[in-house]
Design a protein around this motif. Structure first.
Motif, PDB file in Angstrom:
ATOM      1  N   LEU A 421      41.503  40.527  49.103  1.00  0.00           N
ATOM      2  CA  LEU A 421      42.859  40.763  48.608  1.00  0.00           C
ATOM      3  C   LEU A 421      43.820  41.028  49.764  1.00  0.00           C
ATOM      4  CD1 LEU A 421      42.434  42.903  45.381  1.00  0.00           C
ATOM      5  CD2 LEU A 421      44.034  41.008  45.648  1.00  0.00           C
ATOM      6  N   ALA A 422      43.373  41.831  50.711  1.00  0.00           N
ATOM      7  CA  ALA A 422      44.214  42.126  51.875  1.00  0.00           C
ATOM      8  C   ALA A 422      44.490  40.858  52.680  1.00  0.00           C
ATOM      9  CB  ALA A 422      43.548  43.179  52.755  1.00  0.00           C
ATOM     10  N   ALA A 423      43.446  40.060  52.911  1.00  0.00           N
ATOM     11  CA  ALA A 423      43.604  38.843  53.716  1.00  0.00           C
ATOM     12  C   ALA A 423      44.555  37.856  53.051  1.00  0.00           C
ATOM     13  CB  ALA A 423      42.239  38.199  53.938  1.00  0.00           C
ATOM     14  N   VAL A 424      44.398  37.664  51.747  1.00  0.00           N
ATOM     15  CA  VAL A 424      45.258  36.722  51.028  1.00  0.00           C
ATOM     16  C   VAL A 424      46.707  37.196  51.037  1.00  0.00           C
ATOM     17  CG1 VAL A 424      45.766  35.785  48.741  1.00  0.00           C
ATOM     18  CG2 VAL A 424      43.424  35.770  49.593  1.00  0.00           C
ATOM     19  N   ASN A 425      46.913  38.497  50.885  1.00  0.00           N
ATOM     20  CA  ASN A 425      48.281  39.015  50.906  1.00  0.00           C
ATOM     21  C   ASN A 425      48.906  38.919  52.295  1.00  0.00           C
ATOM     22  OD1 ASN A 425      49.370  40.272  48.271  1.00  0.00           O
ATOM     23  ND2 ASN A 425      47.214  40.870  48.263  1.00  0.00           N
ATOM     24  N   VAL A 426      48.097  39.043  53.341  1.00  0.00           N
ATOM     25  CA  VAL A 426      48.621  38.822  54.698  1.00  0.00           C
ATOM     26  C   VAL A 426      49.141  37.395  54.812  1.00  0.00           C
ATOM     27  CG1 VAL A 426      47.969  38.513  57.116  1.00  0.00           C
ATOM     28  CG2 VAL A 426      47.316  40.599  55.916  1.00  0.00           C
ATOM     29  N   ASN A 427      48.346  36.435  54.340  1.00  0.00           N
ATOM     30  CA  ASN A 427      48.741  35.035  54.445  1.00  0.00           C
ATOM     31  C   ASN A 427      49.951  34.704  53.591  1.00  0.00           C
ATOM     32  OD1 ASN A 427      46.917  33.493  56.292  1.00  0.00           O
ATOM     33  ND2 ASN A 427      45.360  34.464  55.019  1.00  0.00           N
ATOM     34  N   ASN A 428      50.234  35.563  52.610  1.00  0.00           N
ATOM     35  CA  ASN A 428      51.445  35.389  51.803  1.00  0.00           C
ATOM     36  C   ASN A 428      52.583  36.269  52.311  1.00  0.00           C
ATOM     37  OD1 ASN A 428      52.706  34.068  49.604  1.00  0.00           O
ATOM     38  ND2 ASN A 428      52.473  35.883  48.329  1.00  0.00           N
ATOM     39  N   ASN A 429      52.373  36.884  53.489  1.00  0.00           N
ATOM     40  CA  ASN A 429      53.365  37.757  54.120  1.00  0.00           C
ATOM     41  C   ASN A 429      53.697  38.985  53.270  1.00  0.00           C
ATOM     42  OD1 ASN A 429      53.808  36.420  56.626  1.00  0.00           O
ATOM     43  ND2 ASN A 429      54.963  34.847  55.542  1.00  0.00           N
ATOM     44  N   ALA A 430      52.801  39.371  52.384  1.00  0.00           N
ATOM     45  CA  ALA A 430      52.976  40.602  51.595  1.00  0.00           C
ATOM     46  C   ALA A 430      52.181  41.705  52.289  1.00  0.00           C
ATOM     47  CB  ALA A 430      52.502  40.388  50.164  1.00  0.00           C
ATOM     48  N   LEU A 431      52.660  42.146  53.446  1.00  0.00           N
ATOM     49  CA  LEU A 431      51.870  43.037  54.284  1.00  0.00           C
ATOM     50  C   LEU A 431      51.763  44.446  53.727  1.00  0.00           C
ATOM     51  CD1 LEU A 431      52.105  40.627  56.233  1.00  0.00           C
ATOM     52  CD2 LEU A 431      52.133  42.266  58.097  1.00  0.00           C
ATOM     53  N   THR A 432      52.737  44.881  52.943  1.00  0.00           N
ATOM     54  CA  THR A 432      52.638  46.217  52.347  1.00  0.00           C
ATOM     55  C   THR A 432      51.479  46.270  51.358  1.00  0.00           C
ATOM     56  OG1 THR A 432      55.019  46.575  52.594  1.00  0.00           O
ATOM     57  CG2 THR A 432      53.852  47.972  51.020  1.00  0.00           C
ATOM     58  N   THR A 433      51.400  45.260  50.491  1.00  0.00           N
ATOM     59  CA  THR A 433      50.285  45.182  49.544  1.00  0.00           C
ATOM     60  C   THR A 433      48.969  45.014  50.284  1.00  0.00           C
ATOM     61  OG1 THR A 433      51.752  44.171  47.916  1.00  0.00           O
ATOM     62  CG2 THR A 433      49.388  43.960  47.527  1.00  0.00           C
ATOM     63  N   ALA A 434      48.983  44.175  51.322  1.00  0.00           N
ATOM     64  CA  ALA A 434      47.766  43.959  52.119  1.00  0.00           C
ATOM     65  C   ALA A 434      47.268  45.271  52.710  1.00  0.00           C
ATOM     66  CB  ALA A 434      48.047  42.957  53.238  1.00  0.00           C
ATOM     67  N   ARG A 435      48.193  46.088  53.136  1.00  0.00           N
ATOM     68  CA  ARG A 435      47.812  47.356  53.765  1.00  0.00           C
ATOM     69  C   ARG A 435      47.091  48.275  52.781  1.00  0.00           C
ATOM     70  NH1 ARG A 435      52.119  50.841  57.353  1.00  0.00           N
ATOM     71  NH2 ARG A 435      50.672  52.374  58.214  1.00  0.00           N
ATOM     72  N   TYR A 436      47.577  48.334  51.524  1.00  0.00           N
ATOM     73  CA  TYR A 436      46.910  49.175  50.525  1.00  0.00           C
ATOM     74  C   TYR A 436      45.477  48.709  50.287  1.00  0.00           C
ATOM     75  CZ  TYR A 436      51.275  51.518  49.362  1.00  0.00           C
ATOM     76  OH  TYR A 436      52.409  52.273  49.419  1.00  0.00           O
ATOM     77  N   HIS A 437      45.303  47.398  50.121  1.00  0.00           N
ATOM     78  CA  HIS A 437      43.958  46.880  49.857  1.00  0.00           C
ATOM     79  C   HIS A 437      43.051  47.033  51.079  1.00  0.00           C
ATOM     80  CE1 HIS A 437      44.649  45.418  45.849  1.00  0.00           C
ATOM     81  NE2 HIS A 437      45.759  44.817  46.235  1.00  0.00           N
ATOM     82  N   GLN A 438      43.604  46.874  52.255  1.00  0.00           N
ATOM     83  CA  GLN A 438      42.808  47.047  53.460  1.00  0.00           C
ATOM     84  C   GLN A 438      42.324  48.497  53.591  1.00  0.00           C
ATOM     85  OE1 GLN A 438      41.505  45.035  55.603  1.00  0.00           O
ATOM     86  NE2 GLN A 438      40.737  46.614  56.981  1.00  0.00           N
ATOM     87  N   GLU A 439      43.199  49.435  53.311  1.00  0.00           N
ATOM     88  CA  GLU A 439      42.808  50.847  53.385  1.00  0.00           C
ATOM     89  C   GLU A 439      41.733  51.172  52.349  1.00  0.00           C
ATOM     90  OE1 GLU A 439      46.456  52.978  53.004  1.00  0.00           O
ATOM     91  OE2 GLU A 439      47.100  52.584  55.068  1.00  0.00           O
TER      92      GLU A 439
END
Length: 590
Positions: A421-439
């Motif tokens: 989820l974090a990786a896909v959101n990074v590729n969609n430039n949704a870095l805030t969402t990516a950060r939550y899933h990464q944490e």
């Protein structure tokens, strides 16, 4: 003011004051994560309208009673799974009440008897449960496959008449299965592994606690990996201080793989040896040893546990790949399909991606409840989306989002689900969402090398490349057999940190460089003023990607800070790339 019939969902967090007193910052952070990852998406998916929130509760209006109950069941079911690994006194749990009645709408707020009843019955719901009125129960009885229990009539505070209440169970299916897979049997066949008690070879009884503690920690950490089935401690410790026949133990415990190890104290040092055994063939797959100074026995225990837990799953997966290659089964189970799909995915070609999609589709059809397969289907489709290997990018993106939603609904506690989820959101430039899933992925499995290296990548995009370098190097230390691409991540982090020599050295560890990696090396040499090397690597870029366009290349990067994108653009221009400065400003400002 407007008055109309509506379903009102009232939710309240149980034990809010106690949790806030014990850990205010942590409780707020965890509640916020649940809102972002689970509650708000569930409300939106079921067409709800969030009217108001308090510190520990919320009011939501739905035009459909069925949607309101579906939303409540999804929230409570997924919260139950999220709390499975959380200590009882730290769990965030909700009570939910739902009523159908006339509601008064006035300036983004709601009032009336219907709202009051919803709030009162929420207080009567079990912790983690759902309480509804008779009007709601009647509407959904034949529409949603969940148990409904009659609680009889109850008197509610400040309500003059008795209200007939029902309890909605959450044991039934939260989401409908895929239509074509309704009758498909579960076909998961995860590799099973048993960690036998490590032998204390020191002759020192005081070291026994270290050997046992190390074994228990390894079992705990491996259990975080949802692609493995780990035999429990109670079963494995039956064999403590006993001679072991590998095949007999494996047969009794149903394990394909065994982990054996020993601990030996020598002066002020301790040596830990570990080996992985294929129980079916009685063959050694992998072995390693760890020598450490005996300064802090607990720090050593944590370090060795982390190293073993990071390395072992990769060795098991490699053994499974070898087995698949040898046997080529005609009817692979869901796990085997997913594993073969991963192998093809990592080759990163159009043809391999197409085959990977076919295999992961089969895994999902064989087992619709296999969260790991849904997550990897999103990842494989994401690869096609990122590289443009699909005709309709919008349609593919919608599939990716749907797969990840389903994976989350099936298993909120799989670190791989949140990692992807974090990786896909990074590729969609949704870095805030990516950060939550990464944490969340990191909290679920802090010793998973793919999660740890991705933390380094994310920090690099967020403008903290020095920290990114540390995380990527930690991933390499956790798993000495790490994928080669880790060096590419390290090179990009060093480049963003303006450490050009270290970046070039990292990229040179790659056996083959693609055009993106050559571009970063060219930018490094551009900033170092080595025109010959810079232009040579730019020629490699043009050879590998004849249609290379600087503006298009910059658009594929995910830097949050404009200065980082401009830094890459200027380095490439120094290396001989044309244009890019204006584009960099435009992209970074988005």
């Amino acid at each position: 003011m407007e008055q109309r019939l509506a379903a009102v969902l009232a939710a309240d967090m149980a034990g809010y004051s106690r949790l806030m007193e014990a850990d205010e910052a942590g409780t707020v952070a965890r509640l916020r994560t649940h809102r972002i990852e689970l509650i708000d998406p569930a409300i939106a998916k079921n067409k709800g309208h969030l009217i108001k929130t308090t510190g520990d509760g919320m009011l939501v209006e739905f035009q459909s009673v069925t949607d309101a109950v579906k939303c409540a069941v999804e929230i409570q079911s997924r919260m139950k799974r999220r709390n499975a690994d959380v200590a009882q006194d730290r769990r965030i749990e909700f009570r939910i009440g739902i009523n159908l009645g006339d509601i008064i709408f006035d300036e983004d707020d709601i009032f009336g008897d219907g709202v009051n009843i919803a709030a009162r019955i929420e207080q009567l719901a079990d912790v983690g449960g759902i309480c509804v009125t008779a009007a709601v129960a009647t509407q959904v009885a034949d529409r949603i496959d969940v148990p409904i229990e009659d609680l009889g009539e109850k008197m509610l505070k400040n309500i003059s008449r008795p209200i007939h209440l029902f309890r909605v169970g959450i044991e039934g299916p939260v989401l409908p299965p895929f239509p074509e897979a309704t009758d498909a049997p579960r076909a998961i066949s995860k590799p099973s592994i048993v960690v036998l008690p490590f032998d204390n070879m020191s002759g020192d009884p005081d070291q026994e606690f270290f050997a046992d503690g190390l074994t228990e920690d390894i079992i705990t950490e491996l259990s975080r990996r949802h692609e493995l089935f780990v035999i429990s401690r109670n079963s494995s410790f039956v064999y403590k201080n006993q001679p072991v026949n590998v095949r007999e133990v494996a047969e009794k415990l149903g394990a394909q793989y065994l982990v054996e190890g020993s601990v030996r104290k020598i002066g002020d040092r301790v040596r830990v040896t570990v080996q992985l055994i294929d129980a079916v063939n009685d063959a050694h797959i992998w072995a390693d040893k760890y020598d450490r100074r005996l300064d802090d026995i607990f720090a050593i225990q944590d370090e060795v546990t982390a190293a073993i837990a990071a390395t072992l799953p990769g060795r098991v997966e490699a053994a499974q790949r070898d087995l698949l290659a040898r046997t080529k089964p005609a009817n692979m189970a869901a796990y085997e399909c997913a594993l073969a799909a991963k192998v093809l995915h990592h080759r990163s070609t159009v043809a391999d991606n197409e085959q990977a999609q076919a295999l992961i589709d089969r895994a999902v059809a064989l087992d619709p409840g296999y969260a790991h397969a849904h997550a990897w289907r999103a990842c494989i489709l994401g690869q096609a989306w990122v590289h443009g290997w699909c005709e309709d990018k919008d349609a593919v993106w919608a599939e990716i989002v749907a797969e990840l939603d389903r994976a989350l609904a099936l298993d909120d506690n799989d670190a791989d689900v949140h990692r992807i989820l974090a990786a896909v959101n990074v590729n969609n430039n949704a870095l805030t969402t990516a950060r939550y899933h990464q944490e969340r992925a990191l909290s679920l499995n802090p010793n998973y090398d793919l999660v740890v290296v991705q933390q380094g990548e994310l920090l690099t995009w967020l403008g903290r490349p020095e920290e990114g370098v540390e995380w990527i190097r930690k991933a390499m230390q956790l798993n000495p057999h790490h994928p080669e691409r880790f060096w590419s991540h390290l090179g990009k982090a060093h480049f963003a940190a303006r450490q050009y020599g270290e970046a070039i050295e990292a990229f040179m560890h790659l056996s083959v460089l693609d055009h993106v990696q050559h571009a970063f090396v060219a930018a490094c040499y551009g900033w170092l003023g080595d025109d010959i090397a810079a232009h040579a690597h730019m020629e490699k870029v043009r050879t590998l990607a004849p249609d290379f366009d600087l503006d298009a290349f910059l658009a594929t990067q995910h830097y949050v800070q404009e200065s980082d994108l401009q830094h890459l653009s200027e380095g490439l221009v120094k290396a001989g790339a044309k244009g890019g400065s204006a584009a960099a400003n435009g992209i970074a400002a988005q």
